[in-house]
Design an enzyme around this catalytic site. Structure first.
Site, mmCIF file in Angstrom:
data_model
loop_
_atom_site.group_PDB
_atom_site.id
_atom_site.type_symbol
_atom_site.label_atom_id
_atom_site.label_comp_id
_atom_site.label_asym_id
_atom_site.label_seq_id
_atom_site.Cartn_x
_atom_site.Cartn_y
_atom_site.Cartn_z
ATOM 1 N N ASP A 160 0.850 -1.195 0.000
ATOM 2 C CA ASP A 160 0.000 0.000 0.000
ATOM 3 C C ASP A 160 0.882 1.240 0.000
ATOM 4 O O ASP A 160 1.580 1.513 0.975
ATOM 5 C CB ASP A 160 -0.898 -0.007 1.249
ATOM 6 C CG ASP A 160 -1.860 1.166 1.252
ATOM 7 O OD1 ASP A 160 -2.983 1.013 0.739
ATOM 8 O OD2 ASP A 160 -1.483 2.250 1.747
ATOM 9 N N LYS B 206 -2.598 5.956 -4.539
ATOM 10 C CA LYS B 206 -3.703 6.879 -4.236
ATOM 11 C C LYS B 206 -3.517 8.223 -4.936
ATOM 12 O O LYS B 206 -2.388 8.697 -5.086
ATOM 13 C CB LYS B 206 -3.788 7.111 -2.714
ATOM 14 C CG LYS B 206 -3.709 5.823 -1.885
ATOM 15 C CD LYS B 206 -3.918 6.035 -0.403
ATOM 16 C CE LYS B 206 -3.609 4.762 0.385
ATOM 17 N NZ LYS B 206 -2.222 4.633 0.826
ATOM 18 N N HIS C 9 -7.553 9.677 -2.165
ATOM 19 C CA HIS C 9 -6.866 9.602 -0.874
ATOM 20 C C HIS C 9 -7.673 10.248 0.267
ATOM 21 O O HIS C 9 -7.733 9.702 1.364
ATOM 22 C CB HIS C 9 -5.486 10.259 -1.003
ATOM 23 C CG HIS C 9 -4.482 9.800 0.000
ATOM 24 N ND1 HIS C 9 -3.145 9.693 -0.275
ATOM 25 C CD2 HIS C 9 -4.604 9.442 1.302
ATOM 26 C CE1 HIS C 9 -2.499 9.275 0.800
ATOM 27 N NE2 HIS C 9 -3.365 9.121 1.779
ATOM 28 N N TYR D 274 3.339 9.852 -0.717
ATOM 29 C CA TYR D 274 4.408 9.265 0.097
ATOM 30 C C TYR D 274 5.783 9.477 -0.556
ATOM 31 O O TYR D 274 6.808 9.317 0.106
ATOM 32 C CB TYR D 274 4.196 7.763 0.347
ATOM 33 C CG TYR D 274 2.916 7.372 1.057
ATOM 34 C CD1 TYR D 274 2.094 8.318 1.657
ATOM 35 C CD2 TYR D 274 2.524 6.040 1.126
ATOM 36 C CE1 TYR D 274 0.915 7.953 2.299
ATOM 37 C CE2 TYR D 274 1.352 5.662 1.767
ATOM 38 C CZ TYR D 274 0.544 6.627 2.348
ATOM 39 O OH TYR D 274 -0.616 6.242 2.968
HETATM 40 P P1 NAD Z 1 0.701 1.781 11.984
HETATM 41 O O1 NAD Z 1 -0.443 1.748 12.936
HETATM 42 O O2 NAD Z 1 0.949 0.655 11.081
HETATM 43 O O3 NAD Z 1 1.944 2.099 12.905
HETATM 44 C C1 NAD Z 1 3.242 2.095 12.409
HETATM 45 C C2 NAD Z 1 4.198 2.210 13.579
HETATM 46 O O4 NAD Z 1 3.970 1.136 14.492
HETATM 47 C C3 NAD Z 1 5.626 2.021 13.088
HETATM 48 O O5 NAD Z 1 6.213 3.261 12.839
HETATM 49 C C4 NAD Z 1 6.292 1.304 14.236
HETATM 50 O O6 NAD Z 1 6.851 2.257 15.076
HETATM 51 C C5 NAD Z 1 5.192 0.642 14.973
HETATM 52 N N1 NAD Z 1 5.212 -0.824 14.795
HETATM 53 C C6 NAD Z 1 5.003 -1.540 13.664
HETATM 54 N N2 NAD Z 1 5.086 -2.854 13.901
HETATM 55 C C7 NAD Z 1 5.349 -2.979 15.216
HETATM 56 C C8 NAD Z 1 5.545 -4.089 16.072
HETATM 57 N N3 NAD Z 1 5.465 -5.346 15.619
HETATM 58 N N4 NAD Z 1 5.807 -3.850 17.380
HETATM 59 C C9 NAD Z 1 5.878 -2.604 17.851
HETATM 60 N N5 NAD Z 1 5.678 -1.506 17.092
HETATM 61 C C10 NAD Z 1 5.431 -1.695 15.786
HETATM 62 O O7 NAD Z 1 0.566 3.171 11.188
HETATM 63 P P2 NAD Z 1 0.687 3.649 9.683
HETATM 64 O O8 NAD Z 1 1.986 3.334 9.077
HETATM 65 O O9 NAD Z 1 0.267 5.054 9.681
HETATM 66 O O10 NAD Z 1 -0.451 2.788 8.950
HETATM 67 C C11 NAD Z 1 -0.177 1.651 8.142
HETATM 68 C C12 NAD Z 1 -0.340 1.986 6.688
HETATM 69 O O11 NAD Z 1 -1.621 2.558 6.447
HETATM 70 C C13 NAD Z 1 0.619 3.065 6.176
HETATM 71 O O12 NAD Z 1 1.934 2.608 6.020
HETATM 72 C C14 NAD Z 1 -0.072 3.449 4.897
HETATM 73 O O13 NAD Z 1 0.139 2.485 3.896
HETATM 74 C C15 NAD Z 1 -1.529 3.448 5.338
HETATM 75 N N6 NAD Z 1 -1.990 4.804 5.749
HETATM 76 C C16 NAD Z 1 -2.957 5.396 5.004
HETATM 77 C C17 NAD Z 1 -3.415 6.650 5.330
HETATM 78 C C18 NAD Z 1 -4.505 7.260 4.513
HETATM 79 O O14 NAD Z 1 -4.800 8.462 4.687
HETATM 80 N N7 NAD Z 1 -5.122 6.542 3.609
HETATM 81 C C19 NAD Z 1 -2.890 7.346 6.420
HETATM 82 C C20 NAD Z 1 -1.885 6.719 7.168
HETATM 83 C C21 NAD Z 1 -1.459 5.454 6.841
#
Ligand code: NAD
Length: 279
Positions: A46, A76, A109, A51
């Site tokens: 994704d 997106k 998005h 990004y």
């Molecule tokens: P997430 O909830 O996946 O959190 C990511 C953070 O969690 C990482 O930086 C890391 O510090 C921590 N983490 C990950 N795995 C872990 C583990 N096993 N143990 C402990 N900590 C851990 O947040 P995200 O990256 O914002 O969301 C996931 C994906 O969603 C993004 O990468 C993106 O592809 C998507 N996203 C979309 C939008 C949107 O507006 N459509 C916005 C934000 C994110």
């Protein structure tokens, strides 16, 4: 390799329920991170134009040698490109950066309601799908009024709505509307983006300990059992492995209910922006 379940979308296509998201993965680091994710067994990536890392995603895909039809790639349309023919230009640029001739899923998005041109953007995505540049189309950060408006205007129902969703912010109004209209939910920020101590919450820690897994694995498992599509982000190989290693245990109904009860039903558990305020 882990056998990740597929979810069937309302257009008959399927999507791997668990993937890898690359929000805030630095462009210079993306090829390595996505290559490691593909080696670990992830097949669903994704990304988004904003990004700034579509080229790294494309480089990792090209280097992997994995057949295209075994991969699921989402990108997106960014908020400043809803108008006129901008969506057509934007998908062309994304495909070029990704080195692909189509994406599996293209999303609007954010609705950016103050600009009020998301119906036009959605009409453009319908054309993009008809031309085969995106196999499926959906939206992100759309609340019920935004969903109602695009469906009323076009009769085309998005396959997914990708929204902030984690135990403290479960978005029940949107998820219930989506379920009633055959729209799948993609949960972004599935781990709360690390912005609050989700892993220290007793019911999460207890569920994890009962199954001999980490709190992150318990939360990802909760998403899967709720039917959400998720793509947690990490740039660390051991966490990529940990986050995909969630298929060998099942949370009990009581554990699911205890995590369900963590929802701030007044919306105060949101850790990122409100869709009406991103414009
Ligand atoms: P997430 O909830 O996946 O959190 C990511 C953070 O969690 C990482 O930086 C890391 O510090 C921590 N983490 C990950 N795995 C872990 C583990 N096993 N143990 C402990 N900590 C851990 O947040 P995200 O990256 O914002 O969301 C996931 C994906 O969603 C993004 O990468 C993106 O592809 C998507 N996203 C979309 C939008 C949107 O507006 N459509 C916005 C934000 C994110």
């Amino acid at each position: 390799m882990p056998q990740i379940p597929n979810i069937t979308l309302n257009d008959g296509r399927t999507i791997p329920q668990l993937g890898y998201g690359v929000f805030k993965v630095a462009p210079a680091e993306t090829e390595r991170a996505v290559s490691e994710a593909l080696e670990t067994g992830y097949r669903h990536i994704d990304t988004a134009a904003i990004y700034g890392n579509e080229e790294g995603v494309g480089a990792a895909i090209a280097a992997s040698g994995i057949p295209r039809d075994e991969l699921f790639v989402t990108t997106k349309l960014w908020n400043d490109r809803h108008d006129g023919d901008e969506p057509d230009a934007a998908i062309a640029e994304s495909l070029e950066k990704l080195g692909l001739d189509r994406v599996d899923l293209y999303l609007v998005h954010w609705p950016t309601p103050a600009k009020d041109n998301y119906v036009h953007a959605w009409e453009k995505l319908i054309g993009i799908r008809e031309r085969g540049l995106a196999t499926s189309i959906g939206v992100s950060n759309f609340l019920v009024p935004h969903l109602e408006k695009i469906v009323a205007a076009t009769g085309v129902v998005p396959v997914v709505d990708q929204i902030e969703l984690h135990p403290a912010h479960q978005q029940r109004t949107v998820t219930e509307w989506a379920a009633a209209h055959d729209i799948r939910i993609e949960a972004w920020g599935p781990l709360g983006q690390g912005k609050y101590d989700l892993f220290g919450v007793p019911v999460v820690a207890e569920a994890a300990s009962a199954h001999g897994v980490t709190p992150a694995q318990a939360v990802i498992r909760w998403h899967l059992q709720k039917g959400h599509i998720v793509f947690p982000k990490s740039v660390r190989r051991e966490r990529l492995q940990e986050n995909i290693d969630v298929l060998g245990f099942t949370l009990t109904d009581a554990e699911l209910a205890a995590i369900d009860a963590l929802d701030h039903t007044d919306g105060s558990g949101r850790v990122s922006s409100h869709p009406d305020e991103v414009n």
